[in-house]
Scaffold this motif. Sequence first.
Motif, PDB file in Angstrom:
ATOM      1  N   GLU A 136      50.913 -30.327 -10.950  1.00  0.00           N
ATOM      2  CA  GLU A 136      50.362 -29.177 -11.685  1.00  0.00           C
ATOM      3  C   GLU A 136      51.322 -28.726 -12.792  1.00  0.00           C
ATOM      4  N   LEU A 137      52.609 -28.690 -12.475  1.00  0.00           N
ATOM      5  CA  LEU A 137      53.604 -28.281 -13.462  1.00  0.00           C
ATOM      6  C   LEU A 137      53.782 -29.338 -14.545  1.00  0.00           C
ATOM      7  N   ASN A 138      53.625 -30.601 -14.182  1.00  0.00           N
ATOM      8  CA  ASN A 138      53.759 -31.673 -15.168  1.00  0.00           C
ATOM      9  C   ASN A 138      52.670 -31.605 -16.233  1.00  0.00           C
ATOM     10  N   LYS A 139      51.486 -31.131 -15.880  1.00  0.00           N
ATOM     11  CA  LYS A 139      50.419 -30.969 -16.880  1.00  0.00           C
ATOM     12  C   LYS A 139      50.855 -29.978 -17.958  1.00  0.00           C
ATOM     13  N   LEU A 140      51.425 -28.868 -17.545  1.00  0.00           N
ATOM     14  CA  LEU A 140      51.919 -27.878 -18.507  1.00  0.00           C
ATOM     15  C   LEU A 140      53.104 -28.432 -19.287  1.00  0.00           C
ATOM     16  N   ASP A 141      53.953 -29.177 -18.619  1.00  0.00           N
ATOM     17  CA  ASP A 141      55.106 -29.792 -19.275  1.00  0.00           C
ATOM     18  C   ASP A 141      54.649 -30.768 -20.356  1.00  0.00           C
ATOM     19  N   ASP A 142      53.616 -31.554 -20.065  1.00  0.00           N
ATOM     20  CA  ASP A 142      53.078 -32.492 -21.060  1.00  0.00           C
ATOM     21  C   ASP A 142      52.517 -31.756 -22.272  1.00  0.00           C
ATOM     22  N   GLU A 143      51.814 -30.648 -22.017  1.00  0.00           N
ATOM     23  CA  GLU A 143      51.287 -29.829 -23.122  1.00  0.00           C
ATOM     24  C   GLU A 143      52.431 -29.294 -23.980  1.00  0.00           C
ATOM     25  N   LEU A 144      53.469 -28.812 -23.315  1.00  0.00           N
ATOM     26  CA  LEU A 144      54.623 -28.259 -24.016  1.00  0.00           C
ATOM     27  C   LEU A 144      55.279 -29.317 -24.897  1.00  0.00           C
ATOM     28  N   LEU A 145      55.431 -30.515 -24.366  1.00  0.00           N
ATOM     29  CA  LEU A 145      56.037 -31.610 -25.117  1.00  0.00           C
ATOM     30  C   LEU A 145      55.209 -31.948 -26.364  1.00  0.00           C
ATOM     31  N   THR A 146      53.900 -32.000 -26.217  1.00  0.00           N
ATOM     32  CA  THR A 146      53.014 -32.277 -27.348  1.00  0.00           C
ATOM     33  C   THR A 146      53.129 -31.194 -28.407  1.00  0.00           C
ATOM     34  N   GLU A 147      53.145 -29.945 -27.981  1.00  0.00           N
ATOM     35  CA  GLU A 147      53.255 -28.829 -28.935  1.00  0.00           C
ATOM     36  C   GLU A 147      54.596 -28.859 -29.657  1.00  0.00           C
ATOM     37  N   MET A 148      55.639 -29.238 -28.960  1.00  0.00           N
ATOM     38  CA  MET A 148      56.949 -29.329 -29.597  1.00  0.00           C
ATOM     39  C   MET A 148      56.964 -30.449 -30.632  1.00  0.00           C
ATOM     40  N   GLU A 149      56.385 -31.592 -30.265  1.00  0.00           N
ATOM     41  CA  GLU A 149      56.341 -32.728 -31.192  1.00  0.00           C
ATOM     42  C   GLU A 149      55.540 -32.393 -32.446  1.00  0.00           C
ATOM     43  N   ASN A 150      54.515 -31.555 -32.283  1.00  0.00           N
ATOM     44  CA  ASN A 150      53.661 -31.175 -33.410  1.00  0.00           C
ATOM     45  C   ASN A 150      54.176 -29.942 -34.153  1.00  0.00           C
ATOM     46  N   GLY A 151      55.258 -29.349 -33.681  1.00  0.00           N
ATOM     47  CA  GLY A 151      55.794 -28.152 -34.326  1.00  0.00           C
ATOM     48  C   GLY A 151      54.885 -26.947 -34.181  1.00  0.00           C
ATOM     49  N   ASP A 152      54.109 -26.912 -33.106  1.00  0.00           N
ATOM     50  CA  ASP A 152      53.162 -25.820 -32.858  1.00  0.00           C
ATOM     51  C   ASP A 152      53.891 -24.668 -32.164  1.00  0.00           C
ATOM     52  N   GLY A 153      54.501 -23.788 -32.963  1.00  0.00           N
ATOM     53  CA  GLY A 153      55.272 -22.666 -32.418  1.00  0.00           C
ATOM     54  C   GLY A 153      54.483 -21.762 -31.495  1.00  0.00           C
TER      55      GLY A 153
END
Length: 92
Positions: free
Chosen positions: A20-37
């Motif tokens: 469950e936490l890894n799903k949020l972690d994956d989202e966070l990683l994608t947002e960081m890669e895209n510069g989505d503050g």
Amino acid sequence: MIVRIMGEGQVKLSDSHLPELNKLDDELLTEMENGDGPGFRRTLTALLSKVRELGDPLPDDSLEPSELILPSPDATLEEVRELLSDDGLIPG
């Protein structure tokens, strides 16, 4: 698993919660890669809230070794980048 949230303390978290936490972690990683503050801030808050919700707080005077260290809620995108591994913040 013992998890430390920087600036807050530690919680004991069952390994069964990692998917469950890894799903949020994956989202966070994608947002960081895209510069989505804004997305990064929203997902970091959700991840830390979920850890607090699912974990059992350890006493403040407890000095257990942390298996996972998560950034503080006010950490910047750049600060979180420094904590990342290839798997993100959470292994797996």
